[in-house]
Design an enzyme around this catalytic site. Structure first.
Site, mmCIF file in Angstrom:
data_model
loop_
_atom_site.group_PDB
_atom_site.id
_atom_site.type_symbol
_atom_site.label_atom_id
_atom_site.label_comp_id
_atom_site.label_asym_id
_atom_site.label_seq_id
_atom_site.Cartn_x
_atom_site.Cartn_y
_atom_site.Cartn_z
ATOM 1 N NE ARG A 92 -4.152 1.824 0.786
ATOM 2 C CZ ARG A 92 -4.992 2.378 -0.075
ATOM 3 N NH1 ARG A 92 -4.778 2.278 -1.373
ATOM 4 N NH2 ARG A 92 -6.058 3.023 0.369
ATOM 5 C CB THR A 365 -9.425 -1.102 -7.574
ATOM 6 O OG1 THR A 365 -9.571 0.111 -6.819
ATOM 7 C CG2 THR A 365 -8.398 -1.958 -6.884
ATOM 8 C CB VAL A 384 -3.661 4.375 -9.661
ATOM 9 C CG1 VAL A 384 -2.381 3.675 -10.043
ATOM 10 C CG2 VAL A 384 -4.744 4.203 -10.724
ATOM 11 C CG ASN A 385 -8.206 6.549 -4.840
ATOM 12 O OD1 ASN A 385 -9.011 5.738 -4.419
ATOM 13 N ND2 ASN A 385 -8.260 7.817 -4.517
ATOM 14 C CB SER A 436 -7.308 -0.089 1.264
ATOM 15 O OG SER A 436 -7.775 -0.725 0.089
ATOM 16 C CB SER A 437 -12.710 -1.124 0.580
ATOM 17 O OG SER A 437 -13.290 -0.200 1.451
ATOM 18 N N GLY A 456 -13.872 -1.893 -7.015
ATOM 19 C CA GLY A 456 -15.198 -1.357 -6.739
ATOM 20 C C GLY A 456 -15.260 -0.370 -5.598
ATOM 21 N N GLY A 457 -14.102 0.155 -5.137
ATOM 22 C CA GLY A 457 -14.120 1.157 -4.088
ATOM 23 C C GLY A 457 -14.812 0.670 -2.837
#
Length: 554
Positions: A92, A365, A384-385, A436-437, A456-457
């Site tokens: 990360r 993602t 990369v968000n 993060s998820s 999928g955030g």
């Protein structure tokens, strides 16, 4: 024949362990055909799952610049057969040393729109290059030059623009235009390229070649590092040479739990995925979901999601900075207490749960799943968000920077585009990894195994929950990745669902129980799944039909 006879004898005795030693067909499922083919080629040349993970990660960095890259990071969940060991490689991103808690706020303490999203000030220190080197050195069999070769070739020869590429580029068009280097690579005369236009990245190929030759020092030290820092700072960023020199990947113990006879192995903090998944499964375990009506099942899953996401917001962060009682949060006893407040006929108002404050997380993602012929396996989720990250490419390097700093809580209580919540545990601090998820996951049973994950955030965790339950219920890999999904994340207090996920009758009944429903305009997620049935030694690989990926079992 000896193995067959031994399996028969042990099965008669009620044991399956020896049969589980069968060697599976290798399988790769990823979000892009070029990456899947790169992984398969490495496996065919004698590499193991970890070598293939290097090839797939690096190739995705080339052909999915809107999802991952050398300027980003992620989590790689590994199982090593020889040692029977599970480990999470934490690659990360980290906040630069000059990062400050209020760096995205104006003089009145309000969030400055776009500052944590666009341009180099939004970028954390990347972890993917260091992770690729670590995987090759500590777990792989082949040289880094061999496993990076497919990505280098893809960067030099290029890849064709697809409809998905066009959608992502159009979404971030104005930001990409602000970076001359990015615009020259990813756009055509400042506009979204036409279908089948070839995107070539010679500077990125050269950076990958240097990484292959010199390892981590080729990225984090020397002339490349100097250029990354100088160009980033010249464009308004705050990176230093020391930030790059000090970056290290971390090996962490995964989160483990159980659901009936199934063992769950998933990402640990700074990912919130494993903790939230185990918490939700613990809450659901005491319900006989098969005995409930379909709408009861949806209601119970929503209520479990609501509570797990509230705890995610309040308690989770970077374990190197934040004290977390993970044992309590993932315990059956704690889940039982959470379950006591669930009413079957009435939705819980999220405002009635203890408050938590809000933060952000990007939605684009990538994920891949790998199984090799020895049973080694990798589930990896990279990012990369936001699509194309910060939109800033460091000139002369081909490295497109992330905007993962937006995953911190810029200001407690401030809502964001995704409405995901977070508190003090995820506040900005120098050197800290943002929450993060991303939830790469293994699901193990004596007879069966699943390797899964998805982008999928904020919806990643609930998508993986749907996948786990589908696997437990015996659905095929393709059915699992293709099924429509619904999601709740505590705040905003609404059930988001894909078209077709809820029938009209279910919508009516859920509304009667007090749920606020929001049908999404589009489908979401891009799950990549490999299932190994050890009893018949059958391997299934499936790539989400929502994306353009490829899943192959050989």
């Amino acid at each position: 024949m000896k193995i067959v006879r031994l399996c028969i004898l042990l099965l008669i005795g009620g044991l399956t362990a020896a049969c589980n030693q069968s060697t599976p067909s290798p399988a790769v499922a990823s979000a892009h055909p070029a990456a899947t083919e790169a992984g398969l080629a490495v496996l065919e040349e004698g590499g193991n799952a970890f070598d293939a993970a290097v090839a797939v990660s690096a190739t995705l960095a080339v052909v999915e610049p809107y999802s991952s890259g050398l300027g980003g990071g992620g989590f790689w969940l590994l199982h090593e057969v020889d040692t029977d060991r599970n480990v999470m490689i934490d690659g990360r991103e980290k906040a630069p040393q000059q990062a400050r808690r209020d760096m995205y706020l104006d003089e009145q303490g309000e969030v400055i729109d776009g500052l944590s999203m666009d341009g180099p000030l939004a970028a954390g220190i990347p972890g993917e290059p260091a992770t690729l080197v670590h995987l090759a050195r500590e777990y792989g069999r082949l040289s880094l030059s061999r496993t990076l070769a497919p990505a280098i070739r893809a960067a030099r020869e290029g890849f064709a623009v697809t409809p998905h590429y066009q959608r992502m580029a159009r979404f971030r068009l104005e930001v990409l235009r602000r970076s001359q280097a990015a615009a020259e690579v990813f756009l055509l005369d400042g506009e979204v390229p036409p279908l089948d236009h070839v995107i070539r990245q010679p500077d990125l190929a050269a950076t990958l070649e240097q990484l292959a030759r010199q390892g981590s020092e080729g990225f984090y030290k020397g002339k490349l590092a100097e250029r990354l820092v100088e160009e980033t700072r010249a464009a308004g960023g705050i990176w230093t040479r020391e930030d790059l020199r000090r970056y290290q990947v971390v090996e962490r113990e995964p989160i483990t739990g159980s659901y009936g006879d199934y063992r769950i192995i998933s990402a640990s903090p700074p990912s919130s995925g494993g903790v939230a998944l185990v918490s939700m499964l613990n809450m659901l375990e005491d319900y006989d979901l098969a005995a409930h009506s379909a709408v009861d099942r949806v209601h119970l899953m929503i209520e479990a999601m609501r509570r797990a996401y509230r705890d995610r917001a309040e308690y989770l962060g970077d374990p190197d900075f934040v004290e977390m009682d993970i044992e309590r949060l993932t315990s059956k006893a704690y889940a039982a207490r959470l379950r006591q407040s669930i009413e079957l006929e009435q939705a819980t108002d999220s405002r009635m749960l203890p408050p938590a404050t809000e933060s952000t997380e990007g939605n684009d993602t990538t994920h891949f799943s790998i199984l090799d012929s020895e049973g080694n396996r990798v589930a990896a989720t990279l990012s990369v968000n936001y699509p194309f990250g910060s939109g800033f490419m460091v000139p002369g390097t081909g490295v497109l920077l992330n905007n993962e700093m937006d995953d911190f809580s810029a200001k407690p209580g401030e809502p964001n585009a995704y409405g995901l919540v977070g508190a003090e545990a995820n506040a900005i601090e120098p050197g800290k990894r943002m929450l993060s998820s991303m939830s790469p996951t293994f699901v193990e049973h004596d007879d069966r195994l699943a390797i899964l994950g998805t982008p999928g955030g904020s919806r990643i965790i609930t998508m993986v929950l749907h996948g786990i339950l589908g696997f437990v219920e015996g659905h095929s890999a393709q059915t699992i990745v293709g099924s429509p999904r619904y999601h709740h994340q505590y705040l905003p207090d609404q059930v988001q669902y894909e078209p077709g996920a809820l029938t009209a009758e279910q919508q009516q009944e859920l509304t009667r129980r007090g749920h606020v429903l929001r049908e999404l305009d589009n489908h979401y997620g891009n799950m990549q799944l490999v299932i190994w049935n050890r009893l018949n030694n059958r391997v299934e690989a499936a790539s989400d039909p929502r994306g353009e990926g490829l899943a192959v079992s050989r």
